[in-house]
Design a protein around this motif. Structure first.
Motif, short mmCIF file in Angstrom:
data_model
loop_
_atom_site.label_atom_id
_atom_site.label_comp_id
_atom_site.label_asym_id
_atom_site.label_seq_id
_atom_site.Cartn_x
_atom_site.Cartn_y
_atom_site.Cartn_z
N THR A 108 35.85 2.64 -4.39
CA THR A 108 35.86 4.11 -4.33
C THR A 108 34.47 4.70 -4.07
N ASP A 109 33.42 3.96 -4.40
CA ASP A 109 32.06 4.45 -4.19
C ASP A 109 31.47 4.02 -2.86
N TYR A 110 32.28 3.34 -2.04
CA TYR A 110 31.74 2.78 -0.80
C TYR A 110 32.50 3.32 0.42
N LYS A 111 31.78 3.37 1.53
CA LYS A 111 32.38 3.74 2.80
C LYS A 111 32.58 2.46 3.60
N ILE A 112 33.79 2.25 4.09
CA ILE A 112 34.10 1.06 4.88
C ILE A 112 34.04 1.46 6.36
N ILE A 113 33.23 0.78 7.12
CA ILE A 113 33.11 1.07 8.55
C ILE A 113 33.37 -0.21 9.35
N VAL A 114 34.30 -0.10 10.28
CA VAL A 114 34.64 -1.22 11.17
C VAL A 114 34.15 -0.87 12.57
N PHE A 115 33.61 -1.84 13.27
CA PHE A 115 33.19 -1.60 14.66
C PHE A 115 33.72 -2.72 15.57
N GLY A 116 33.85 -2.39 16.83
CA GLY A 116 34.31 -3.37 17.81
C GLY A 116 35.80 -3.64 17.74
N ALA A 117 36.57 -2.71 17.19
CA ALA A 117 38.02 -2.91 17.04
C ALA A 117 38.75 -2.53 18.33
N THR A 118 39.49 -3.46 18.88
CA THR A 118 40.31 -3.19 20.06
C THR A 118 41.77 -3.59 19.83
N ASN A 119 42.00 -4.44 18.83
CA ASN A 119 43.35 -4.88 18.52
C ASN A 119 44.08 -3.77 17.74
N PRO A 120 45.30 -3.39 18.16
CA PRO A 120 46.05 -2.33 17.46
C PRO A 120 46.27 -2.60 15.98
N GLU A 121 46.40 -3.87 15.61
CA GLU A 121 46.60 -4.20 14.20
C GLU A 121 45.37 -3.85 13.37
N VAL A 122 44.21 -3.92 13.99
CA VAL A 122 42.98 -3.56 13.29
C VAL A 122 42.82 -2.05 13.25
N THR A 123 43.04 -1.39 14.38
CA THR A 123 42.87 0.06 14.42
C THR A 123 43.86 0.77 13.50
N ALA A 124 44.97 0.12 13.17
CA ALA A 124 45.96 0.72 12.27
C ALA A 124 45.40 0.96 10.87
N PHE A 125 44.38 0.22 10.49
CA PHE A 125 43.78 0.39 9.16
C PHE A 125 43.04 1.72 9.03
N GLN A 126 42.85 2.42 10.14
CA GLN A 126 42.20 3.73 10.12
C GLN A 126 42.94 4.68 9.19
N ASN A 127 44.23 4.49 9.04
CA ASN A 127 45.06 5.41 8.26
C ASN A 127 45.25 4.97 6.81
N GLU A 128 44.48 3.99 6.38
CA GLU A 128 44.59 3.54 5.00
C GLU A 128 44.09 4.64 4.06
N LYS A 129 45.00 5.26 3.36
CA LYS A 129 44.69 6.48 2.59
C LYS A 129 43.88 6.21 1.32
N GLU A 130 43.97 5.00 0.78
CA GLU A 130 43.28 4.72 -0.48
C GLU A 130 41.81 4.39 -0.28
N LEU A 131 41.38 4.32 0.98
CA LEU A 131 40.01 3.93 1.26
C LEU A 131 39.30 4.98 2.12
N ASP A 132 38.01 5.06 1.95
CA ASP A 132 37.18 5.84 2.87
C ASP A 132 36.81 4.89 4.00
N ILE A 133 37.68 4.81 5.01
CA ILE A 133 37.52 3.81 6.07
C ILE A 133 37.51 4.47 7.43
N THR A 134 36.58 4.02 8.25
CA THR A 134 36.49 4.47 9.64
C THR A 134 36.54 3.24 10.53
#
Length: 381
Positions: A229-255
């Motif tokens: 909860t105290d961390y920001k999760i940042i993913v880069f280089g994502a092109t696979n739809p299964e990976v980009t789907a994690f953008q909508n993970e509501k319990e995380l501060d994820i980009t």
């Protein structure tokens, strides 16, 4: 000294070849894929536009898209082959050494020519999965076994690949393990470093493909969302739809980002507490080395024990031994988050290591010494 480089045009090749820019050597580049003139490599002699034997300008792309069978026929009959173009360049330049980058891209296509002119010195740089992954595919293994006995000098990005090359027929001189891009501009990378206590980003390489395994990392992250909860999760280089789907993970501060520029990635690394890279095959991961230079604590897969040449487990980083094992990755992340002292000591150690072994100046000096060491004996008398 005349050096004939043989490679496709990519970032690694540009970084490596730039080490030769003011070396005093006469440098030529045979563009093995004939991708065209490169302004970034304007300082060297470029052998490009050698392939097109028909419709050199207009109409070629149209035929290729609309009439692929006709294009294939015309290309096979009228275009200039790699062997013909390379042999012409070799005879015209008369280089002291030919330096190929990546075996299946830049060695196999010119093997017949190099075997014909066996007195021409041949250097080969292996990159990433060049040997480790492709040795497991029969047709590529045949290429490996055919090429390596002819190679005079070998440069790898990890010591592991020297062992693999020796296993498959290399008997020449091993010139050492050197970062594939020729080292890193530490002054630029480290000018905006944040301290360990200021860092609240967990940075994840988002490749999910033949070798990349970002999904187990993201699954581990989601399974422990309450600890992040105290961390920001940042993913880069994502092109696979299964990976980009994690953008909508509501319990995380994820980009979740797609392809970012190199500068954007380095900026993120300089603010990241943890960097996670996970794959089933690689050499010495350049992105991980950049993370180390940037002060991020690396959690990295360890195919064939290559990563372990730089990272000591639970010291200056953590090694993922099973890239598919979400639970193992989860435990590594928990360990890192619960051991601030380890992260602080790793930060200091990795900064010192980078200065000693990864700085652009030191790697370039070593690289130029390697080229100098292979100058024919009669030139040094």
């Amino acid at each position: 000294m005349k050096i004939l480089l043989v490679s496709m045009n990519n970032l690694h090749f540009t970084r490596w070849s730039d080490q030769l820019k003011e070396s005093g050597h006469e440098v030529f580049w045979f563009d093995i894929l004939d991708q065209g003139y490169s302004p970034a490599l304007s300082w060297m002699n470029q052998i490009v536009d050698w392939k097109k034997g028909f419709l050199k300008k207009k109409g070629r792309t149209f035929i290729k898209k609309r009439l692929p069978k006709i294009f294939s026929f015309l290309s096979s009959k009228l275009d200039v082959s790699v062997e013909t173009a390379f042999e012409k360049a070799l005879l015209e330049i008369q280089p002291d050494v030919v330096h190929s980058f990546a075996l299946y891209i830049s060695c196999t296509p010119i093997l017949k020519v190099m075997s014909k002119y066996e007195n021409v010195k041949w250097m080969y740089s292996s990159w990433g999965s060049d040997l480790y992954y492709y040795q497991n595919i029969p047709e590529y293994l045949n290429d490996i076994k055919n090429v390596l006995p002819r190679v005079d000098y070998l440069i790898t990005d990890c010591l592991r690949d020297h062992k693999i090359a020796s296993k498959h027929g290399f008997k020449g001189d091993f010139l050492g393990a050197i970062p594939g891009g020729g080292g890193f501009e530490l002054d630029e990378i480290q000018k905006n470093l944040k301290t360990v206590s200021e860092r609240k980003i967990i940075l994840i390489k988002g490749n999910q493909n033949r070798s990349g395994r970002a999904l187990p990392v993201l699954e581990a992250i989601v399974s422990m969302s309450e600890l992040l909860t105290d961390y920001k999760i940042i993913v880069f280089g994502a092109t696979n739809p299964e990976v980009t789907a994690f953008q909508n993970e509501k319990e995380l501060d994820i980009t979740v980002n797609g392809i970012l520029s190199h500068d954007q990635i380095l900026k993120l690394m300089s603010s990241s507490l943890i960097y996670i890279g996970n794959s089933n095959s690689d050499g010495m991961p350049n992105t991980m080395l950049e993370a180390i230079c940037s002060g991020a604590f690396p959690i990295q897969s360890n195919p064939g024990n290559a990563t372990a040449e730089v990272v000591t487990h639970q010291s200056n980083g953590l090694l993922i031994e099973d890239c598919e094992n979400m639970e193992e990755i989860k435990q590594h992340i928990i360990y890192a988050l619960n051991n601030n002292e380890v992260l602080r000591e790793a930060f200091q150690y990795n900064q010192t290591y980078a200065q000693q072994y990864l700085s652009r100046d030191k790697v370039t000096k070593r690289t130029l010494q390697l080229y100098q060491s292979i100058i024919p004996t009669h030139e040094s008398n």
